[in-house]
Design a protein around this motif. Structure first.
Motif, mmCIF file in Angstrom:
data_model
loop_
_atom_site.group_PDB
_atom_site.id
_atom_site.type_symbol
_atom_site.label_atom_id
_atom_site.label_comp_id
_atom_site.label_asym_id
_atom_site.label_seq_id
_atom_site.Cartn_x
_atom_site.Cartn_y
_atom_site.Cartn_z
ATOM 1 N N TYR A 33 0.908 -1.098 -0.072
ATOM 2 C CA TYR A 33 0.119 -0.065 -0.078
ATOM 3 C C TYR A 33 1.047 1.174 -0.044
ATOM 4 O O TYR A 33 0.641 2.305 -0.682
ATOM 5 N N GLU A 34 1.999 1.150 0.912
ATOM 6 C CA GLU A 34 2.949 2.650 0.841
ATOM 7 C C GLU A 34 3.363 2.566 -0.513
ATOM 8 O O GLU A 34 3.614 3.794 -1.113
ATOM 9 N N LYS A 35 4.018 1.446 -1.006
ATOM 10 C CA LYS A 35 4.832 1.534 -2.355
ATOM 11 C C LYS A 35 3.725 2.079 -3.381
ATOM 12 O O LYS A 35 4.581 2.897 -4.282
ATOM 13 N N HIS A 36 2.652 1.827 -3.463
ATOM 14 C CA HIS A 36 1.782 2.236 -4.707
ATOM 15 C C HIS A 36 1.000 3.439 -4.228
ATOM 16 O O HIS A 36 0.134 3.704 -5.045
ATOM 17 N N GLY A 37 1.330 3.943 -3.080
ATOM 18 C CA GLY A 37 0.385 5.313 -2.874
ATOM 19 C C GLY A 37 -0.932 5.073 -2.603
ATOM 20 O O GLY A 37 -1.772 5.676 -2.789
ATOM 21 N N ILE A 38 -1.334 3.834 -2.149
ATOM 22 C CA ILE A 38 -2.844 3.612 -1.922
ATOM 23 C C ILE A 38 -3.265 3.776 -0.379
ATOM 24 O O ILE A 38 -2.374 3.352 0.572
ATOM 25 N N ASP A 39 -4.080 4.652 -0.206
ATOM 26 C CA ASP A 39 -4.488 5.105 1.086
ATOM 27 C C ASP A 39 -5.367 4.026 1.874
ATOM 28 O O ASP A 39 -6.662 3.996 1.972
ATOM 29 N N ALA A 40 -4.783 2.877 2.416
ATOM 30 C CA ALA A 40 -5.341 1.788 2.857
ATOM 31 C C ALA A 40 -4.189 1.492 4.073
ATOM 32 O O ALA A 40 -3.142 1.439 3.915
ATOM 33 N N VAL A 41 -4.831 0.725 4.869
ATOM 34 C CA VAL A 41 -4.038 -0.168 5.856
ATOM 35 C C VAL A 41 -4.757 -1.402 6.133
ATOM 36 O O VAL A 41 -5.731 -1.558 6.028
ATOM 37 N N MET A 42 -3.980 -2.454 6.408
ATOM 38 C CA MET A 42 -4.488 -3.757 6.432
ATOM 39 C C MET A 42 -4.068 -3.822 8.295
ATOM 40 O O MET A 42 -2.757 -3.813 8.613
#
Length: 281
Positions: A33-42
């Motif tokens: 998620y960090e690498k691809h700039g996705i505003d998400a967390v698991m």
């Protein structure tokens, strides 16, 4: 790599399990998620089996929660709470991924088998027209059996300690994919004559485990495949390599599943690089 920032718009996903300490999916997903700039967390979600119904009620009410990875012991029971279950999940009777829609309905499916087949393809192995020996008929093995048949295997023999269980799974697989000749066989049946032998049992997780198949009885050209990821090289793979067999490791199954599950829950990755953390599920 940018640091993970949690805000009010961050989409939350969970890995549902009991016990929870073995779960590593968040440590794989969050760096992606960090690498691809996705505003998400698991995050890990620890729920006892007897509390699952209450937990589902709460998760439906949590509108920040977009979906779940599901592992032991909830794969079967969570399916009953889903309003919609995909074809693989229906065949297996279990789901390992759930997404919530805008009305908070739950959509589930099972990606164990698809992930395994995709991992083998990534390693250069195509099941089309192949004769397959599968060791084990439980857990992920059920999903893998259906996926192997769906991928075009000519035949599938399922070797299991409880013969009746292997025969029952073989019957279900053949009913779904009649083009694949299926049968259940005894755990010590002759393993000769197959293009690939797949270990879906837990034998190999611990030092001293017996081999799930007598490698010395396999044809020289038989490919030996494993779904265990830790240790990376099980005793079975070591023995097979020592005898000159081509081998496939368990890690690609995880990597392909991560891609499939991420897309299913609504956070597809534009690209994927192998992750350093192992997982279970």
């Amino acid at each position: 790599m940018p640091s993970l920032t949690i805000t009010g718009t961050t989409r939350v996903f969970g890995t549902l399990a009991h016990p929870i300490d073995h779960v590593r999916v968040p440590s794989v997903m969050n760096p992606l998620y960090e690498k691809h700039g996705i505003d998400a967390v698991m995050v890990p979600i620890h729920v006892l089996p007897e509390d699952l119904e209450d937990a589902v009620r709460g998760m439906r009410a949590n509108r920040s929660l977009g979906g779940l990875c599901v592992t032991v012991p909830h794969k079967v029971t969570i399916a009953a709470f889903c309003e919609e279950v995909g074809a693989s999940g229906r065949r297996v009777g279990a789901v390992n991924a759930v997404r919530f829609d805008a009305e908070r309905r739950m959509h589930g499916d099972n990606f164990d088998g698809q992930g395994y087949v995709a991992g083998m393809r990534a390693g250069g192995f195509d099941f089309a027209g192949k004769h397959v020996l599968q060791l084990g008929a439980g857990g992920a093995g059920m999903a893998i059996a259906f996926a192997v048949a769906e991928a075009g295997a000519a035949s599938l023999s399922i070797a299991n300690r409880t013969l009746a269980r292997g025969e029952e799974l073989a019957h279900r697989v053949h009913k779904a994919f009649p083009g694949c000749i299926t049968r259940g066989v005894a755990a010590d049946a002759d393993p000769a004559g197959y293009d690939v032998a797949i270990n879906t049992t837990s034998l190999g997780l611990h030092a001293g485990d017996p081999l799930p198949v007598d490698v010395g009885r396999l044809d020289p050209a038989t490919v030996v495949s494993e779904i265990i990821m830790i240790p990376e090289e099980t005793a079975l793979l070591k023995a097979a390599r020592a005898r000159g067999h081509a081998v496939h490791y368990g890690r690609p199954m995880l990597e392909e599943q991560i891609k499939l599950i991420a897309a299913f829950i609504g956070t597809p990755f534009p690209s994927f690089e192998a992750c350093s953390a192992g997982t279970s599920g």
